[in-house]
Design a protein around this motif. Structure first.
Motif, mmCIF file in Angstrom:
data_model
loop_
_atom_site.group_PDB
_atom_site.id
_atom_site.type_symbol
_atom_site.label_atom_id
_atom_site.label_comp_id
_atom_site.label_asym_id
_atom_site.label_seq_id
_atom_site.Cartn_x
_atom_site.Cartn_y
_atom_site.Cartn_z
ATOM 1 N N LEU A 45 6.241 -5.303 1.119
ATOM 2 C CA LEU A 45 6.127 -5.326 2.576
ATOM 3 C C LEU A 45 7.461 -5.470 3.292
ATOM 4 O O LEU A 45 7.532 -5.282 4.510
ATOM 5 C CB LEU A 45 5.202 -6.480 2.995
ATOM 6 C CG LEU A 45 3.765 -6.389 2.461
ATOM 7 C CD1 LEU A 45 2.991 -7.651 2.801
ATOM 8 C CD2 LEU A 45 3.062 -5.162 3.021
ATOM 9 N N ARG A 203 -3.084 -5.619 1.452
ATOM 10 C CA ARG A 203 -3.848 -5.173 2.630
ATOM 11 C C ARG A 203 -3.943 -6.283 3.670
ATOM 12 O O ARG A 203 -3.733 -6.060 4.871
ATOM 13 C CB ARG A 203 -5.253 -4.760 2.190
ATOM 14 C CG ARG A 203 -6.230 -4.439 3.306
ATOM 15 C CD ARG A 203 -7.653 -4.546 2.807
ATOM 16 N NE ARG A 203 -7.964 -5.921 2.414
ATOM 17 C CZ ARG A 203 -9.024 -6.274 1.686
ATOM 18 N NH1 ARG A 203 -9.846 -5.342 1.234
ATOM 19 N NH2 ARG A 203 -9.240 -7.549 1.388
ATOM 20 N N ALA A 206 -0.430 -6.885 5.273
ATOM 21 C CA ALA A 206 0.269 -5.759 5.899
ATOM 22 C C ALA A 206 0.328 -5.934 7.412
ATOM 23 O O ALA A 206 -0.630 -6.404 8.042
ATOM 24 C CB ALA A 206 -0.422 -4.457 5.540
ATOM 25 N N THR A 210 -0.809 1.675 9.268
ATOM 26 C CA THR A 210 -0.833 2.637 8.165
ATOM 27 C C THR A 210 -1.024 1.931 6.824
ATOM 28 O O THR A 210 -1.861 2.335 6.004
ATOM 29 C CB THR A 210 0.468 3.454 8.144
ATOM 30 O OG1 THR A 210 0.627 4.130 9.388
ATOM 31 C CG2 THR A 210 0.444 4.461 7.005
ATOM 32 N N LYS A 211 -0.264 0.870 6.598
ATOM 33 C CA LYS A 211 -0.391 0.132 5.342
ATOM 34 C C LYS A 211 -1.754 -0.529 5.228
ATOM 35 O O LYS A 211 -2.343 -0.583 4.138
ATOM 36 C CB LYS A 211 0.720 -0.916 5.230
ATOM 37 C CG LYS A 211 2.101 -0.331 4.991
ATOM 38 C CD LYS A 211 3.149 -1.420 4.811
ATOM 39 C CE LYS A 211 4.528 -0.811 4.529
ATOM 40 N NZ LYS A 211 5.560 -1.863 4.369
ATOM 41 N N GLN A 212 -2.270 -1.024 6.324
ATOM 42 C CA GLN A 212 -3.593 -1.640 6.282
ATOM 43 C C GLN A 212 -4.657 -0.628 5.872
ATOM 44 O O GLN A 212 -5.547 -0.932 5.075
ATOM 45 C CB GLN A 212 -3.928 -2.242 7.651
ATOM 46 C CG GLN A 212 -3.105 -3.465 8.004
ATOM 47 C CD GLN A 212 -3.351 -3.934 9.433
ATOM 48 O OE1 GLN A 212 -3.999 -3.243 10.212
ATOM 49 N NE2 GLN A 212 -2.821 -5.108 9.772
ATOM 50 N N PHE A 215 -3.847 0.568 1.948
ATOM 51 C CA PHE A 215 -4.193 -0.459 0.971
ATOM 52 C C PHE A 215 -5.653 -0.884 1.101
ATOM 53 O O PHE A 215 -6.256 -1.331 0.119
ATOM 54 C CB PHE A 215 -3.269 -1.668 1.114
ATOM 55 C CG PHE A 215 -1.879 -1.425 0.582
ATOM 56 C CD1 PHE A 215 -1.641 -1.395 -0.783
ATOM 57 C CD2 PHE A 215 -0.816 -1.210 1.436
ATOM 58 C CE1 PHE A 215 -0.378 -1.162 -1.276
ATOM 59 C CE2 PHE A 215 0.466 -0.980 0.946
ATOM 60 C CZ PHE A 215 0.683 -0.954 -0.409
ATOM 61 N N TYR A 446 6.515 0.250 -3.828
ATOM 62 C CA TYR A 446 5.332 0.389 -2.992
ATOM 63 C C TYR A 446 4.061 -0.215 -3.587
ATOM 64 O O TYR A 446 3.010 -0.185 -2.943
ATOM 65 C CB TYR A 446 5.092 1.874 -2.674
ATOM 66 C CG TYR A 446 6.181 2.451 -1.807
ATOM 67 C CD1 TYR A 446 6.329 2.056 -0.477
ATOM 68 C CD2 TYR A 446 7.086 3.380 -2.322
ATOM 69 C CE1 TYR A 446 7.340 2.560 0.312
ATOM 70 C CE2 TYR A 446 8.096 3.899 -1.534
ATOM 71 C CZ TYR A 446 8.226 3.491 -0.216
ATOM 72 O OH TYR A 446 9.240 3.997 0.574
#
Length: 477
Positions: A45, A203, A206, A210-212, A215, A446
């Protein structure tokens, strides 16, 4: 005995606890559950480190070498390699067997050590599993490229086609297709199942939408409930059970490429266990090479400790000793068989034109790993890094020696030749490292490279009697 009487040292349970205290802890430092999660999740992160970006650009540039080599190969044909009528296998099959072998350590660490309840695997299993998948991807390049007309690769599979062509199921090359593809599939699923709890952790932490979303999709709705943990542990155990025989079977089947032939130097029953031991040998060496860098680059010395590295070095010296025994047994079998062709094949390896490759193999695979018998060597970062690289150099030479020295002087002296690689042999193999390191660098940046949920289980905070053990040990002393 009065209430104030001291505890006796010969108490069996207390002696065990005291002995355990003499071992280096699996997780060092004062990390609690929260700080441990922060440390591993922070790698995913946090902002992109500049050093990582430089390494990624270097790896991608090497990957472009592979892409250019394969494009030229498809456009021109495998004649660009140094193959000839006598040596029709060389760097291509050498690279294939090399990369399949590299992928064995990950599944061994994850599956077999898990079934044997070896807790020291927890900090390194995730990266080793990823390494397995990436190594198999590199290995897959060679059989497809060696087809020449790769647009007909689907003919390898038993699917209906207009010319009624069917694969030859008696060929060990086709056995490879099914063995390696099954190994890759099960290893990928095993790796992904182990990732699910940690993907949910990323998740929940985040900060970008986008990451949420990404993931959130990958974590498959994980909430950490009791029911989820039960299903997770059952699935993980099942995949560990499926993966364990694959560790032994895949490289056994790869060895059948040679062992079922009648070529002197190949036709031997020792190849299956010999190849499996060599695969574990080279795979653990690659894990050591990568972990030495990763633990330092990401500040994970407290999670990937010297105890983890030392245990892997012990596996390397054990499997290296097995490989050395196999070398000696090959010579004995050739002598004991009384077969003149077999005896010539091994004399040619030791004293012939490729003697330099044979003795490089013996030095790197047999002599240098024996230094790990000394604790000072197997706990030295520079020493283990150098030896791990030498092991993989030696294992590449082992495959090269087995393949080329058995072919270049066959039954007809008129067809004897000397194989010399072309620039395209070298660039294809060198470029495969670009693919491997590109995938590995993307993984460590990542995805969580350490199994957070598993490492928490071996920390001092997870032991409800940890403080009492220290008190008892103090009284025992």
């Amino acid at each position: 005995m009065s209430a104030t009487a001291p505890l006796q040292v010969d108490h069996p349970r207390l002696s065990d606890r005291a002995a355990l205290l003499d071992e280096a802890p699996l997780v060092q430092g004062k990390d609690d559950f929260r700080s441990l999660t922060d440390k591993v999740a922070g790698i995913v992160l946090s902002k992109r480190p500049p050093g990582w970006l430089v390494l990624l650009c270097l790896a991608i540039s090497i990957l472009f070498i592979l892409a250019g080599s394969l494009v030229h190969l498809v456009g021109t044909g495998i004649g660009i390699w140094g193959l000839n009528t006598t040596v029709n296998w060389a760097w291509d099959i050498t690279g294939f067997v090399f990369w399949v072998g590299i992928g064995h350590a990950g599944t061994l660490i994850s599956a077999i050590l898990f079934l044997f309840r070896q807790k020291w695997r927890t900090s390194i299993n995730r990266a080793a599993e990823a390494m397995t998948i990436f190594a198999v991807a590199c290995a897959a390049i060679y059989p497809v490229a060696h087809l020449g007309r790769i647009w007909f690769a689907h003919w390898l599979f038993p699917i209906p086609n207009q010319m009624s062509l069917w694969p030859n199921f008696k060929s060990p090359l086709l056995w490879d297709v099914f063995a390696v593809s099954t190994y890759a599939t099960v290893s990928t699923l095993f790796w992904f199942v182990g990732l699910i709890p940690d993907l949910a952790t990323i998740r929940d932490r985040a900060t970008t939408r986008t990451k949420q979303i990404v993931f959130g999709i990958l974590s498959l709705g994980w909430r950490g409930s009791h029911r989820h943990w039960l299903h997770y542990e059952k699935a993980y155990l099942i995949f560990a059970g499926l993966s364990t025989p694959l560790v032994l079977s895949v490289h056994t089947i790869v060895s059948f490429d040679f062992a079922v032939s009648i070529v002197p130097g190949w036709h031997t029953t020792i190849f299956p266990p010999y190849f499996v031991a060599g695969a574990i040998f080279s795979g653990f060496a690659m894990v050591v090479t990568l972990m030495v860098f990763a633990r330092k680059a990401f500040g994970l010395e407290g999670l990937i400790t010297m105890r983890h590295l030392e245990n892997m070095n012990k596996v390397i010296v054990a499997t290296g000793t097995m490989v050395g025994y196999a070398y000696g047994m090959e010579l004995f079998i050739a002598w004991y068989s009384g077969n003149g062709y077999e005896q010539f094949a091994f004399r040619n390896r030791i004293l012939g034109p490729y003697a330099w490759a044979y003795w490089t193999m013996v030095s790197c695979n047999v002599i240098f790993p024996q230094l790990f018998w000394f604790k000072k060597v197997r706990t030295s970062i520079p020493a283990m890094f150098i030896i791990s690289i030498l092991v993989n150099i030696g294992m590449w030479f082992e495959r090269f020696v087995i393949i080329v020295t058995s072919l270049h002087r066959d039954f007809l002296p008129s067809s004897w030749t000397y194989f010399r690689p072309t620039i395209w042999d070298i660039s294809t193999f060198f470029g495969s490292f670009g693919l491997f390191f590109t995938l590995f660098l993307l993984f460590v940046r990542y995805l969580p490279m350490v199994a957070i949920s598993e490492v928490k289980g071996v920390t001092a905070a997870a032991d409800p009697h940890g403080s009492h053990s220290n008190d008892e040990a103090h009284h025992a002393a």
